[in-house]
Design a protein around this motif. Structure first.
Motif, mmCIF file in Angstrom:
data_model
loop_
_atom_site.group_PDB
_atom_site.id
_atom_site.type_symbol
_atom_site.label_atom_id
_atom_site.label_comp_id
_atom_site.label_asym_id
_atom_site.label_seq_id
_atom_site.Cartn_x
_atom_site.Cartn_y
_atom_site.Cartn_z
ATOM 1 N N MET A 139 10.582 -10.531 -3.177
ATOM 2 C CA MET A 139 9.617 -11.459 -2.580
ATOM 3 C C MET A 139 8.718 -12.088 -3.639
ATOM 4 N N TYR A 140 8.228 -11.278 -4.582
ATOM 5 C CA TYR A 140 7.319 -11.792 -5.606
ATOM 6 C C TYR A 140 8.010 -12.790 -6.535
ATOM 7 N N LEU A 141 9.326 -12.662 -6.696
ATOM 8 C CA LEU A 141 10.074 -13.589 -7.557
ATOM 9 C C LEU A 141 10.688 -14.717 -6.734
ATOM 10 N N LEU A 142 9.883 -15.257 -5.816
ATOM 11 C CA LEU A 142 10.258 -16.438 -5.016
ATOM 12 C C LEU A 142 11.527 -16.231 -4.196
ATOM 13 N N LYS A 200 7.493 -2.254 -14.520
ATOM 14 C CA LYS A 200 7.031 -1.339 -15.569
ATOM 15 C C LYS A 200 7.333 0.120 -15.239
ATOM 16 N N VAL A 201 7.483 0.415 -13.943
ATOM 17 C CA VAL A 201 7.825 1.780 -13.530
ATOM 18 C C VAL A 201 9.162 2.200 -14.127
ATOM 19 N N LYS A 259 8.918 -17.312 -13.153
ATOM 20 C CA LYS A 259 7.806 -16.667 -13.853
ATOM 21 C C LYS A 259 7.650 -15.239 -13.352
ATOM 22 N N LEU A 260 7.465 -14.298 -14.273
ATOM 23 C CA LEU A 260 7.275 -12.889 -13.914
ATOM 24 C C LEU A 260 5.794 -12.680 -13.589
ATOM 25 N N VAL A 261 5.457 -12.819 -12.306
ATOM 26 C CA VAL A 261 4.062 -12.717 -11.891
ATOM 27 C C VAL A 261 3.580 -11.265 -12.024
ATOM 28 N N PRO A 262 2.261 -11.041 -12.157
ATOM 29 C CA PRO A 262 1.723 -9.694 -12.415
ATOM 30 C C PRO A 262 2.195 -8.620 -11.434
ATOM 31 N N LYS A 263 2.264 -8.929 -10.128
ATOM 32 C CA LYS A 263 2.655 -7.902 -9.165
ATOM 33 C C LYS A 263 4.094 -7.446 -9.392
ATOM 34 N N ALA A 264 4.989 -8.382 -9.731
ATOM 35 C CA ALA A 264 6.378 -8.014 -10.022
ATOM 36 C C ALA A 264 6.452 -7.243 -11.328
ATOM 37 N N GLU A 286 0.833 -1.205 0.000
ATOM 38 C CA GLU A 286 0.000 0.000 0.000
ATOM 39 C C GLU A 286 0.867 1.255 0.000
ATOM 40 N N ARG A 287 1.962 1.211 0.748
ATOM 41 C CA ARG A 287 2.882 2.359 0.764
ATOM 42 C C ARG A 287 3.509 2.539 -0.615
ATOM 43 N N ARG A 288 3.827 1.431 -1.269
ATOM 44 C CA ARG A 288 4.411 1.510 -2.618
ATOM 45 C C ARG A 288 3.434 2.133 -3.601
ATOM 46 N N LYS A 289 2.181 1.746 -3.543
ATOM 47 C CA LYS A 289 1.174 2.314 -4.441
ATOM 48 C C LYS A 289 0.970 3.803 -4.183
#
Length: 419
Positions: free
Chosen positions: A260-263, A307-308, A297-302, A230-233
């Protein structure tokens, strides 16, 4: 005074044959080196087999070769600056018999150790860790003794105890870090004894007991991870004053979440993540620590976070800007490792501040991303083998250490229902 002589053992085998060996004596110590020959004891006299033995000429010729090699080794050792010992002389005789050149003498313990590390360890990370400890010892000598070298026989328990105190007071190192340094020095001392550069009697760790307390790395809870997200967003939308979108703190927060998102991707790998590693919806790279290939796998959150940084492509080869201004040689793995290690401290400092802002009380570092990912996997029912593979661990026991806190929580729940 060192002496060498040929000896026939009194004990015989089932065929009535006794082994012939070279006896090496010095200062009351004896060492024996097998010649590979066996004879009947009654055929042995004055360092050779008697003429009555049917292979007397052949055996005695071989024995003269052994004796000559022993005398040559003794002569060379006496001419060197290295103290003579029975063990060292035995090693030199073996070199002479094998046709090997005598190893170069290393009066400096650190220089010898740095060279030995490169030969004894295949793993790059292990070599790097040992080099770091030895350089720290070198720095200690420079600051306290005004010199950067030390002889093998100068290394004693009192010096090592002073080194440990220096690490604690001057460098503010934790007990676990000091223990790591001492383990390296202990390993080098053991190798020095094995190689004949140090006597067992001079072993400095006989009077030092190494102990350490393992620090429990606390993974974040789901709620704490959500607070960071939430802080990141809010940061990316410009809704918070800290961290701001284009600062080191902002990059630290985004990269932690990507780890974390990339295992549980290691910090060094995410810090040096290349655009060329991202293709076909996957992140394919070679792990800096182990040198093994990895595909995630590049999951959507990562993907959303990465993309930033799309505007950096193709001018910059690294996704995150941490290494943009580093002076190390970024064309080599070693240079990249050094750069990521130096950046890591600054990133961890920013992460601690971010943790305070969102109400996380436990210590937040780049490494906690791996523990958090591991516990997420375990909580989702992943098998230990799969978690170990996801983290890129070479040993399942390492993965078990990551999951220790989760096991304790499970015990707590079972405990509550027991009584």
């Amino acid at each position: 005074m060192a002496t060498v002589s040929l000896d026939c053992r009194s004990r015989t085998d089932q065929d009535g044959l006794a082994s012939v060996r070279l006896r090496i004596e010095h200062a009351g110590n004896q060492k024996f080196l097998s010649t590979g020959l066996k004879v009947k004891p009654e055929k042995w006299r004055d360092g050779k087999v008697t003429r009555g033995h049917r292979e007397a000429d052949h055996i005695n010729s071989r024995l003269r070769e052994v004796e000559s090699a022993a005398q040559d080794a003794l002569t060379k050792l006496r001419a060197s600056a290295v103290p003579i010992t029975a063990s060292r002389l035995k090693s030199r005789v073996q070199d002479e018999l094998n046709g090997d050149e005598a190893p170069a003498e290393h009066p400096d313990f650190i220089a010898w150790s740095l060279e030995r590390v490169e030969r004894v360890y295949d793993n790059q990370g292990t070599r790097r860790n040992h080099r770091s400890s030895l350089r720290k010892f070198e720095r200690f000598l420079g600051e306290t003794r005004g010199r950067a070298d030390i002889g093998f026989r100068e290394l004693d328990a009192s010096l090592l105890e002073e080194m440990m105190a220096w690490e604690s007071t001057e460098l503010d190192n934790a007990d676990s870090t000091i223990h790591k340094t001492m383990r390296t020095l202990r390993r080098m001392c053991n190798l020095a004894i094995r190689d004949g550069h140090m006597e067992q009697a001079d072993y400095p760790f006989r009077h030092i007991t190494l102990s350490r307390s393992r620090t429990q790395k606390q993974p974040l809870t789901d709620a704490e991870v959500e607070a960071l997200e939430e802080r990141r967003k809010a940061m990316d939308q410009g809704l918070v004053s800290y961290p701001r979108r284009d600062t080191t703190a902002a990059h630290a927060l985004r990269s932690w979440l990507v780890q974390m998102y990339l295992l549980g991707m290691r910090w060094g790998d995410v810090c040096s993540l290349r655009w060329s590693s991202i293709r076909d919806g996957r992140v394919e790279y070679t792990m800096l620590k182990t040198g093994t290939a990895k595909s995630v796998k590049l999951v959507p959150k990562a993907r959303e976070i990465i993309k930033v940084y799309a505007g950096r492509r193709p001018k910059q080869r690294f996704v995150f800007p941490f290494l943009d201004w580093r002076q190390e040689d970024l064309e080599t793995d070693e240079g990249i490792r050094q750069a990521t290690q130096r950046v890591n401290a600054a990133v961890n400092q920013k992460l601690r501040t971010i943790a305070e802002k969102v109400g996380i009380t436990s210590t937040l570092t780049t490494h906690i991303a791996r523990h958090t990912a591991a516990n997420r996997m375990a909580g989702a029912g992943w098998e230990l083998r799969k978690i170990s593979a996801a983290l890129g661990h070479q040993s399942v026991s390492t993965t078990e250490q990551y999951l220790r806190s989760l096991k304790d929580d499970e015990l707590d729940e079972d405990h509550m229902g027991l009584f």
